[in-house]
Design a protein around this motif. Structure first.
Motif, PDB file in Angstrom:
ATOM      1  N   PHE A 100      16.436 -34.925 -26.206  1.00 58.74           N
ATOM      2  CA  PHE A 100      15.868 -33.812 -26.075  1.00 58.74           C
ATOM      3  C   PHE A 100      15.357 -33.303 -27.419  1.00 58.74           C
ATOM      4  O   PHE A 100      14.351 -32.838 -27.752  1.00 58.74           O
ATOM      5  N   TYR A 101      16.449 -33.596 -28.369  1.00 57.51           N
ATOM      6  CA  TYR A 101      16.138 -32.968 -29.945  1.00 57.51           C
ATOM      7  C   TYR A 101      15.033 -33.624 -30.336  1.00 57.51           C
ATOM      8  O   TYR A 101      14.098 -33.132 -31.025  1.00 57.51           O
ATOM      9  N   GLN A 102      15.109 -34.943 -30.068  1.00 58.74           N
ATOM     10  CA  GLN A 102      14.202 -35.857 -30.654  1.00 58.74           C
ATOM     11  C   GLN A 102      12.829 -36.020 -30.056  1.00 58.74           C
ATOM     12  O   GLN A 102      11.760 -35.679 -30.883  1.00 58.74           O
ATOM     13  N   ALA A 103      12.868 -35.717 -28.994  1.00 51.25           N
ATOM     14  CA  ALA A 103      11.752 -35.766 -28.151  1.00 51.25           C
ATOM     15  C   ALA A 103      10.829 -34.277 -28.295  1.00 51.25           C
ATOM     16  O   ALA A 103       9.444 -34.144 -28.338  1.00 51.25           O
ATOM     17  N   ALA A 104      11.347 -33.073 -28.542  1.00 48.70           N
ATOM     18  CA  ALA A 104      10.742 -31.952 -28.406  1.00 48.70           C
ATOM     19  C   ALA A 104      11.032 -30.935 -29.306  1.00 48.70           C
ATOM     20  O   ALA A 104      10.294 -30.309 -30.129  1.00 48.70           O
ATOM     21  N   LEU A 105      12.615 -30.844 -29.573  1.00 44.97           N
ATOM     22  CA  LEU A 105      12.892 -29.473 -30.440  1.00 44.97           C
ATOM     23  C   LEU A 105      12.694 -29.971 -31.952  1.00 44.97           C
ATOM     24  O   LEU A 105      12.768 -28.838 -32.752  1.00 44.97           O
ATOM     25  N   THR A 106      12.497 -31.138 -32.216  1.00 45.56           N
ATOM     26  CA  THR A 106      12.280 -31.307 -33.741  1.00 45.56           C
ATOM     27  C   THR A 106      10.665 -31.228 -34.009  1.00 45.56           C
ATOM     28  O   THR A 106      10.284 -31.354 -35.255  1.00 45.56           O
ATOM     29  N   LYS A 107       9.701 -31.107 -33.082  1.00 49.45           N
ATOM     30  CA  LYS A 107       8.574 -30.958 -33.106  1.00 49.45           C
ATOM     31  C   LYS A 107       8.145 -29.581 -33.459  1.00 49.45           C
ATOM     32  O   LYS A 107       8.585 -28.730 -32.718  1.00 49.45           O
ATOM     33  N   SER A 108       6.916 -29.379 -34.284  1.00 51.51           N
ATOM     34  CA  SER A 108       6.499 -28.130 -34.149  1.00 51.51           C
ATOM     35  C   SER A 108       4.782 -28.176 -34.661  1.00 51.51           C
ATOM     36  O   SER A 108       4.429 -29.134 -34.828  1.00 51.51           O
ATOM     37  N   VAL A 109       4.224 -27.016 -34.146  1.00 50.61           N
ATOM     38  CA  VAL A 109       2.899 -27.010 -34.074  1.00 50.61           C
ATOM     39  C   VAL A 109       2.316 -25.741 -34.783  1.00 50.61           C
ATOM     40  O   VAL A 109       2.856 -24.743 -34.529  1.00 50.61           O
ATOM     41  N   LYS A 110       1.419 -25.941 -35.978  1.00 54.23           N
ATOM     42  CA  LYS A 110       1.446 -24.622 -36.495  1.00 54.23           C
ATOM     43  C   LYS A 110       0.170 -23.638 -35.902  1.00 54.23           C
ATOM     44  O   LYS A 110      -0.492 -24.263 -34.952  1.00 54.23           O
ATOM     45  N   PRO A 111       0.413 -22.215 -35.879  1.00 55.95           N
ATOM     46  CA  PRO A 111      -0.244 -21.529 -35.073  1.00 55.95           C
ATOM     47  C   PRO A 111      -1.742 -21.044 -35.979  1.00 55.95           C
ATOM     48  O   PRO A 111      -1.760 -21.529 -37.137  1.00 55.95           O
ATOM     49  N   TYR A 112      -2.430 -20.641 -35.326  1.00 58.84           N
ATOM     50  CA  TYR A 112      -3.711 -19.967 -35.869  1.00 58.84           C
ATOM     51  C   TYR A 112      -3.851 -18.683 -35.429  1.00 58.84           C
ATOM     52  O   TYR A 112      -3.476 -18.092 -34.677  1.00 58.84           O
ATOM     53  N   PRO A 120      -9.392   3.390 -30.027  1.00 52.50           N
ATOM     54  CA  PRO A 120      -8.540   3.765 -29.026  1.00 52.50           C
ATOM     55  C   PRO A 120      -9.283   5.008 -28.249  1.00 52.50           C
ATOM     56  O   PRO A 120     -10.161   5.693 -29.112  1.00 52.50           O
ATOM     57  N   PRO A 121      -9.001   5.412 -27.160  1.00 52.75           N
ATOM     58  CA  PRO A 121      -9.480   6.584 -26.481  1.00 52.75           C
ATOM     59  C   PRO A 121      -9.580   7.814 -27.441  1.00 52.75           C
ATOM     60  O   PRO A 121      -8.382   7.987 -28.320  1.00 52.75           O
ATOM     61  N   ALA A 122     -10.237   8.984 -27.241  1.00 54.96           N
ATOM     62  CA  ALA A 122     -10.350  10.069 -27.999  1.00 54.96           C
ATOM     63  C   ALA A 122      -8.787  10.709 -27.727  1.00 54.96           C
ATOM     64  O   ALA A 122      -8.022  10.762 -26.898  1.00 54.96           O
ATOM     65  N   GLY A 123      -8.402  11.288 -28.931  1.00 49.51           N
ATOM     66  CA  GLY A 123      -7.060  12.050 -28.969  1.00 49.51           C
ATOM     67  C   GLY A 123      -6.099  11.159 -29.428  1.00 49.51           C
ATOM     68  O   GLY A 123      -4.865  11.526 -29.734  1.00 49.51           O
ATOM     69  N   LYS A 124      -6.298   9.993 -29.711  1.00 50.82           N
ATOM     70  CA  LYS A 124      -5.270   8.989 -30.407  1.00 50.82           C
ATOM     71  C   LYS A 124      -5.502   8.678 -31.662  1.00 50.82           C
ATOM     72  O   LYS A 124      -6.488   8.917 -32.323  1.00 50.82           O
ATOM     73  N   ARG A 125      -4.969   7.865 -32.490  1.00 47.98           N
ATOM     74  CA  ARG A 125      -5.090   7.477 -33.610  1.00 47.98           C
ATOM     75  C   ARG A 125      -6.487   6.809 -33.852  1.00 47.98           C
ATOM     76  O   ARG A 125      -7.128   5.999 -32.680  1.00 47.98           O
ATOM     77  N   PRO A 126      -7.181   6.881 -35.108  1.00 52.20           N
ATOM     78  CA  PRO A 126      -8.647   6.498 -34.882  1.00 52.20           C
ATOM     79  C   PRO A 126      -8.702   4.954 -34.853  1.00 52.20           C
ATOM     80  O   PRO A 126     -10.003   4.665 -34.553  1.00 52.20           O
ATOM     81  N   ALA A 127      -8.065   4.272 -35.190  1.00 56.75           N
ATOM     82  CA  ALA A 127      -8.252   2.660 -35.124  1.00 56.75           C
ATOM     83  C   ALA A 127      -6.826   1.969 -34.761  1.00 56.75           C
ATOM     84  O   ALA A 127      -5.726   2.554 -34.813  1.00 56.75           O
ATOM     85  N   MET A 128      -7.206   0.715 -34.178  1.00 54.42           N
ATOM     86  CA  MET A 128      -5.850  -0.101 -33.860  1.00 54.42           C
ATOM     87  C   MET A 128      -6.259  -1.660 -34.434  1.00 54.42           C
ATOM     88  O   MET A 128      -7.349  -2.013 -33.861  1.00 54.42           O
ATOM     89  N   LEU A 129      -5.380  -2.124 -35.290  1.00 54.45           N
ATOM     90  CA  LEU A 129      -5.631  -3.618 -35.464  1.00 54.45           C
ATOM     91  C   LEU A 129      -4.904  -4.531 -34.367  1.00 54.45           C
ATOM     92  O   LEU A 129      -3.662  -4.181 -34.016  1.00 54.45           O
ATOM     93  N   VAL A 130      -5.585  -5.719 -34.082  1.00 50.88           N
ATOM     94  CA  VAL A 130      -4.821  -6.668 -33.374  1.00 50.88           C
ATOM     95  C   VAL A 130      -4.665  -7.897 -34.164  1.00 50.88           C
ATOM     96  O   VAL A 130      -5.777  -8.436 -34.716  1.00 50.88           O
ATOM     97  N   CYS A 131      -3.413  -8.364 -34.164  1.00 51.69           N
ATOM     98  CA  CYS A 131      -3.138  -9.805 -34.866  1.00 51.69           C
ATOM     99  C   CYS A 131      -2.908 -10.899 -33.751  1.00 51.69           C
ATOM    100  O   CYS A 131      -1.666 -10.593 -33.002  1.00 51.69           O
ATOM    101  N   SER A 132      -3.615 -11.712 -33.159  1.00 51.26           N
ATOM    102  CA  SER A 132      -3.570 -12.515 -32.304  1.00 51.26           C
ATOM    103  C   SER A 132      -3.114 -14.121 -32.996  1.00 51.26           C
ATOM    104  O   SER A 132      -3.957 -14.677 -33.483  1.00 51.26           O
ATOM    105  N   VAL A 133      -1.836 -14.430 -32.450  1.00 48.79           N
ATOM    106  CA  VAL A 133      -1.562 -15.701 -32.713  1.00 48.79           C
ATOM    107  C   VAL A 133      -1.480 -16.871 -31.649  1.00 48.79           C
ATOM    108  O   VAL A 133      -0.946 -16.560 -30.870  1.00 48.79           O
ATOM    109  N   PHE A 134      -2.102 -17.989 -31.954  1.00 52.61           N
ATOM    110  CA  PHE A 134      -2.447 -18.827 -30.872  1.00 52.61           C
ATOM    111  C   PHE A 134      -1.759 -20.300 -31.142  1.00 52.61           C
ATOM    112  O   PHE A 134      -1.431 -20.780 -32.341  1.00 52.61           O
ATOM    113  N   ASP A 135      -1.410 -20.950 -30.251  1.00 50.36           N
ATOM    114  CA  ASP A 135      -1.248 -22.428 -30.115  1.00 50.36           C
ATOM    115  C   ASP A 135      -0.037 -22.972 -31.033  1.00 50.36           C
ATOM    116  O   ASP A 135      -0.304 -23.763 -31.951  1.00 50.36           O
ATOM    117  N   PHE A 136       1.042 -22.150 -31.073  1.00 52.59           N
ATOM    118  CA  PHE A 136       2.162 -22.561 -31.737  1.00 52.59           C
ATOM    119  C   PHE A 136       3.392 -23.077 -30.817  1.00 52.59           C
ATOM    120  O   PHE A 136       3.247 -22.792 -29.574  1.00 52.59           O
TER     121      PHE A 136
END
Length: 248
Positions: A100-112, A120-136
């Motif tokens: 199992f270690y050799q077949a899967a756990l030693t492998k890795s894929v870089k994210p992007y 956000p709606p009125a009354g909250k902070r003026p902005a929100m940033l979203v960092c989405s990390v995929f395919d890792f």
């Protein structure tokens, strides 16, 4: 970043009676490394989702959970079945954990990384940033924020690692903030596939939605000019081919 325990299991189902009654066994190997002392072997017996009896290599004996299971545990602990189960940790788990270690756990894929902003709606902070990390892969990952080189520890929320169903994962981190002129905000990703943290800087020059609108508008303008030019060339060619007939 690594999980303290990983496991793989085999499920054996045997039907012994009609009307859907089932007795089955689940065999599991829990491990934190390929060393025998870091492996735990568990054998559990069920009847219609009810656990009857379990052997755990850490406990070293069978334990019953029902009246029927307790009686079987007493009988199996005093017979040759116990020695056989104790040997399974080395015979079954040690071999399969290595595979199992050799077949899967030693492998890795870089994210992007994809960064975006929302309002956000009125009354909250003026902005929100979203960092989405995929395919890792593997699942374990750390996503953090930096403002002018300093890690941000407040106003940050993140989802759990979400399985895509194809061995890959994704995660989304949100930063609530009030924009300040000249500041630099970055999303930092740390993962087993990366030799050093992946740092993505936020470009506040124009919201993503506005950039998309401009790109679409520019594409439409270029397409219109091309069609107009094609029409003009066609008209000129037709005009050259005409024969003028003099009239009285």
């Amino acid at each position: 970043m690594a999980s303290p325990f990983l496991s793989f299991s085999l499920l054996f189902i045997s039907v012994y009676a009609a009307d859907g009654f089932r007795e089955y066994m689940v065999t599991s190997c829990l491990f934190s490394s390929t060393k025998l002392e870091d492996i735990e072997f568990i054998d559990s017996y069920y009847y219609n989702k009810m656990e009857l009896i379990t052997f755990n290599s850490t406990v070293g004996k069978y334990v019953g959970y029902t009246e029927f299971g307790v009686k079987d545990a007493e009988r199996w602990n005093s017979g040759p079945d116990l020695d056989q189960e104790k040997a399974e940790r080395e015979r079954y788990c040690l071999h399969n954990v290595g595979i199992f270690y050799q077949a899967a756990l030693t492998k890795s894929v870089k994210p992007y990384v994809v960064m975006s902003s929302t309002t956000p709606p009125a009354g909250k902070r003026p902005a929100m940033l979203v960092c989405s990390v995929f395919d890792f892969y593997p699942k374990q990952i750390r996503v953090s924020w930096r403002r002018d080189g300093q890690e941000v520890t407040s106003d940050v929320t993140s989802t759990d690692e979400l399985a895509d169903g194809d061995w890959y994962y994704q995660i989304h981190s949100h930063l609530e903030y009030a924009p300040r002129s000249g500041e630099k905000i970055s999303c930092v990703v740390e993962h087993a596939s990366l030799k050093e943290p992946l740092v993505t800087d936020w470009d506040p020059s124009m919201p993503e939605s506005e950039r998309n609108k401009i790109a679409i508008g520019a594409s439409g303008l270029i397409l219109g000019l091309i069609l107009s030019l094609a029409g003009f060339i066609y008209y000129r060619r037709k005009a050259r081919g005409r024969i003028l007939v003099p009239t009285n």
